[in-house]
Design a protein around this motif. Structure first.
Motif, PDB file in Angstrom:
ATOM      1  N   PHE A  15     -15.912   9.072  18.954  1.00  0.00           N
ATOM      2  CA  PHE A  15     -16.216   8.625  20.315  1.00  0.00           C
ATOM      3  C   PHE A  15     -17.693   8.256  20.418  1.00  0.00           C
ATOM      4  N   ALA A  16     -18.544   9.143  19.898  1.00  0.00           N
ATOM      5  CA  ALA A  16     -19.985   8.890  19.957  1.00  0.00           C
ATOM      6  C   ALA A  16     -20.350   7.652  19.136  1.00  0.00           C
ATOM      7  N   SER A  17     -19.756   7.529  17.947  1.00  0.00           N
ATOM      8  CA  SER A  17     -20.058   6.379  17.085  1.00  0.00           C
ATOM      9  C   SER A  17     -19.600   5.081  17.727  1.00  0.00           C
ATOM     10  N   LYS A  18     -18.381   5.112  18.300  1.00  0.00           N
ATOM     11  CA  LYS A  18     -17.854   3.913  18.941  1.00  0.00           C
ATOM     12  C   LYS A  18     -18.685   3.549  20.162  1.00  0.00           C
ATOM     13  N   LYS A  19     -19.017   4.573  20.954  1.00  0.00           N
ATOM     14  CA  LYS A  19     -19.834   4.340  22.149  1.00  0.00           C
ATOM     15  C   LYS A  19     -21.176   3.739  21.758  1.00  0.00           C
ATOM     16  N   CYS A  20     -21.788   4.314  20.722  1.00  0.00           N
ATOM     17  CA  CYS A  20     -23.093   3.823  20.271  1.00  0.00           C
ATOM     18  C   CYS A  20     -22.996   2.382  19.775  1.00  0.00           C
ATOM     19  N   LYS A  21     -21.938   2.104  19.029  1.00  0.00           N
ATOM     20  CA  LYS A  21     -21.758   0.749  18.509  1.00  0.00           C
ATOM     21  C   LYS A  21     -21.557  -0.239  19.648  1.00  0.00           C
TER      22      LYS A  21
END
Length: 767
Positions: free
Chosen positions: A392-398
């Motif tokens: 979730f964090a990686s996708k949000k950041c991307k």
């Protein structure tokens, strides 16, 4: 007499030795004859393909009889040698060597016999479609050939014939089994010329044939099991299943994952078999399939394959396990990248709902393990689903970085007005942690000392200006991202926070590079970029402080700050605008360079050139004043325009001061040109859109133009007489003396007036 001699010789062992020698010689001849006959028969049978069933059977019997005679003779010789070893070691050694040679030949003939029998059984089993028996017999024949090759003394000419026959029959068996496989597992695929897409996959069909199978008969059918086991014995099963798995992945499993509207239909026809066909139920509004849809479709396919094809034991493994090892890694990666990746929530509120996806993934893997497609406890698929917080964090950041970069590369000229009372729409955040509350309460209890003189409400406010709409949206994006970090896990909050820092760093690196040409070419954009940088720097001062108390450790302990980035953004904005000012300054000087140094203005061409240069300078400044109007903060606007106007008049002053002889007519022309600058110069100061409010700034020109007073004094001198000049010098205390040095004053007098006594007197007073 003869019988007596015989008895005597027999008692001494000589007769028996002679009998043995004769027997061995006779046996050797018999062995050689048998060898020749067997080799001849084998060559005719497997080399020349001449049928000789009866002869071969007689030879086999003959080989058996010779073998028995050899065994009896061998035992007899061994006993005789042991009894008479001290008498005839050398003689018996020679006999034993001959016997061993004959034994080797008989052993090899035994292997040949074994090969022949195995091949006969193989042909019989192949005709009866007993593929497992045929494969076993072929292995038995291969073992015989390998044994023959193992004898170092083996130089039988028919060995290559036997090997060739073994290879031919093995290929024959594999061909028959492949033919059976094609009849039992039938693919219907789209043409290779068709482009891969949803429509082409609708032509895919897999038929699992089980002709003649009766109701209640165990599945998969016996013939299929027989074929698969025979392929395993011959070592060709892995290759066959690998090819099947590649077609299955490419044409059925992966399309079911990728296309949400694609489904699989399973039908059974009595006496025909089971059909799996892809069909399009309806156009799905969703771009991606949900995990539950994907798992349901894949399980239907794999369960059908398991019950009709793969539920076969091959040694200590099920066929489903072999297929699972071949397809699992690829299909799990496909599910992750084409399905699970897009099901990851985009905000914190959806994270709780994602538990259902984790449960569905666990059930999916459990079903696969029951059918023995999967071995072990945890797989990459389940790990990916369980690591939802990290993803979730990686996708949000991307997503945030992509959105930010899109804003940075969008057009800058769409602007919004920022006023001192404009504020960021900061979200309402939850109460800070208990530890922070205690600290705040302790601070309140301390005695506060207030200064009676308070700062103005506008002291730390951003002045009125215009910024890019994209920068305002960028700021809102960072605020929303920091809000997501509040209440998230420590790892997630750290990722989101540093993503926000990366956004600002990206702005610092990308915008000046991406818009480099336009920032130098268009003064309007340079002013906007200056404002953008100052706007970001202004909010970076307090952004970290606003969120710090609501973020987990270590962010709440002071790590959550953006103050270190403020000087960089201020410098970036200043450098951008200064670069544009340098461009404008260079253009002004280039225009003034066409004025022929303001000399000989009594010449009409020279005066026209000088007048044109002055008009162009005024026009350029007016254009800049209009372009920057209501864009730059008033103070920056006035400083910039004052700097450029000062550059122009400084150049004019320098050119005039360089003149050595200024006629009265030249002086009049110079006065006219300079008066034009004095009259129209202040009019370029129009920082505000309301004209009546600009008068104040036009009157304050001397504050912004350093050489304005010097220029005005020069204009007065150009039309003044000697006495007026001396009066304005006033013994070094007048206005002229404040703007010019004594040498400059004298040079002006020498240039404007002829060499007379009056001029000499005036020059003595300029000191």
């Amino acid at each position: 007499m003869a019988s007596f001699v015989t008895e005597v010789l027999a008692s001494s062992g000589k007769l028996e030795k002679e009998d043995l020698s004769g027997k061995i010689s006779k046996m050797s001849r018999k062995v050689e004859d048998t060898k020749e006959e067997v080799c001849d028969m084998i060559n005719k049978r497997y080399g020349d393909f001449i049928p000789s069933l009866q002869g071969s059977e007689e030879l086999m019997v003959q080989v058996d009889e010779v073998s028995k005679e050899m065994d009896v003779l061998k035992n007899c010789i061994e006993n005789e040698i042991q009894q008479n070893i001290h008498v005839a070691v050398a003689e018996y050694a020679k006999l034993k060597q001959q016997l061993e040679k004959n034994t080797i030949i008989i052993t090899m003939l035994g292997f040949i016999k074994e090969f022949h029998n195995a091949m006969e059984e193989f042909n019989k089993s192949l005709q009866e479609k007993k593929y497992v028996d045929a494969a076993n017999q072929l292995e038995r024949a291969r073992t015989s050939v390998d044994s023959l090759k193992g004898w170092k003394t083996s130089q039988l000419p028919l060995l290559s014939t036997l090997s060739s026959e073994l290879t031919v029959q093995r290929e024959n068996l594999i061909y028959h089994m492949g033919d059976e496989w094609k009849r039992l597992v039938i693919w219907k695929l789209p043409s290779s010329k068709e482009s891969a897409g949803l429509k082409s996959f609708l032509k895919v069909e897999l038929k699992l044939s089980h002709p003649g199978s009766k109701e209640g008969e165990p599945k998969p059918p016996a013939l299929l099991c027989c074929v698969l086991q025979a392929l395993a014995i011959q070592g060709d099963l892995q290759h066959k299943i690998k090819l099947f798995s590649q077609v299955l992945l490419k044409n059925m499993l992966k399309p079911l994952v990728v296309y949400p509207s694609l489904s699989v239909k399973v039908t059974e026809q009595q006496g025909e078999g089971t059909f799996l066909a892809l069909e399009c139920l309806e156009e799905s509004p969703e771009e991606r399939s949900t995990p539950s849809q994907v798992y349901r479709k894949l399980l239907l396919v794999l369960q059908t394959l398991h019950s009709h094809l793969l539920d076969v034991s091959i040694g200590d493994k099920k066929l489903s396990t072999i297929l699972g090892e071949l397809i699992w890694e690829e299909i799990s990666q496909c599910i992750i990248h084409e399905c699970l990746l897009y099901s990851i929530p985009t905000n914190n509120s959806q994270l709780e709902k994602y538990k259902s996806v984790i449960k569905e993934t666990e059930e999916f893997e459990k079903s696969l393990k029951e059918m023995e497609f999967l071995q072990g406890d945890s797989t990459d698929l389940l790990k990916y689903a369980r690591d939802v917080n990290c993803h979730f964090a990686s996708k949000k950041c991307k997503d945030v970085i992509v959105a930010a970069r899109k804003l940075m590369t969008s057009k800058m000229h769409n602007t919004v007005k920022i006023t001192p009372d404009s504020k960021l729409r900061l979200p309402k955040l939850p109460a800070p942690s208990s530890e922070l509350k205690v600290k705040q309460e302790a601070t309140k209890e301390d005695i506060t000392m207030e200064n009676p003189k308070q700062l103005s409400a506008w002291s730390l406010c951003l002045p009125a200006c215009r910024i890019s709409e994209s920068v305002q949206q960028l700021m809102e994006l960072t605020l929303n991202t920091l809000c997501e970090a509040v209440g998230s896990s420590t790892q997630c909050a750290l990722q989101l926070f540093f993503t926000v820092r990366n956004i600002f760093q990206l702005f610092y690196d990308v915008v000046p590079t991406y818009h480099k040409e336009n920032l130098l070419k268009f003064p309007h954009l340079a002013a906007i970029q200056h404002n953008n940088c100052m706007y970001l720097a202004h909010h970076l001062l307090t952004l970290g402080h606003h969120f710090r108390g609501h973020l987990p450790q270590p962010l709440s302990e002071g790590v959550a700050t953006f103050v270190d980035m403020v000087p960089g953004f201020r410098k970036l904005g200043a450098q951008c605008f200064l670069a544009q000012l340098n461009v404008q300054r260079a253009e002004l000087l280039e225009r003034l360079s066409t004025a022929h140094n303001f000399c000989n203005l009594d010449d009409e061409d020279n005066y026209i050139a000088a007048s044109k240069a002055v008009r162009q300078v005024i026009h350029q400044l007016k254009q800049l004043g209009t372009v920057w109007q209501d864009v730059l903060p008033v103070s920056i606007y006035c400083k910039a325009m004052g700097n450029l106007l000062n550059t122009a008049i400084t150049e004019v002053i320098a050119k005039i001061m360089m003149l050595e002889d200024i006629s009265s007519e030249d002086g009049e022309h110079l006065h006219t040109l300079c008066q034009t600058i004095i009259e129209e110069g202040p009019l370029v100061f129009i920082p505000l859109a309301e004209e009546n409010k600009n008068k104040r700034y036009q009157e304050e020109v001397p504050l912004y133009v350093k050489k304005w007073s010097t220029f005005k004094e020069l204009v007065i001198v150009l039309r003044a007489n000697l006495q007026e000049i001396v009066d304005r010098w006033a013994d070094g205390k007048g206005p002229l003396a404040l703007e010019f040095s004594s040498s400059e004053g004298k040079n002006l007098i020498r240039a404007l007036f002829q060499n007379t006594e009056r001029r000499a007197v005036a020059l003595t007073k300029i000191k």
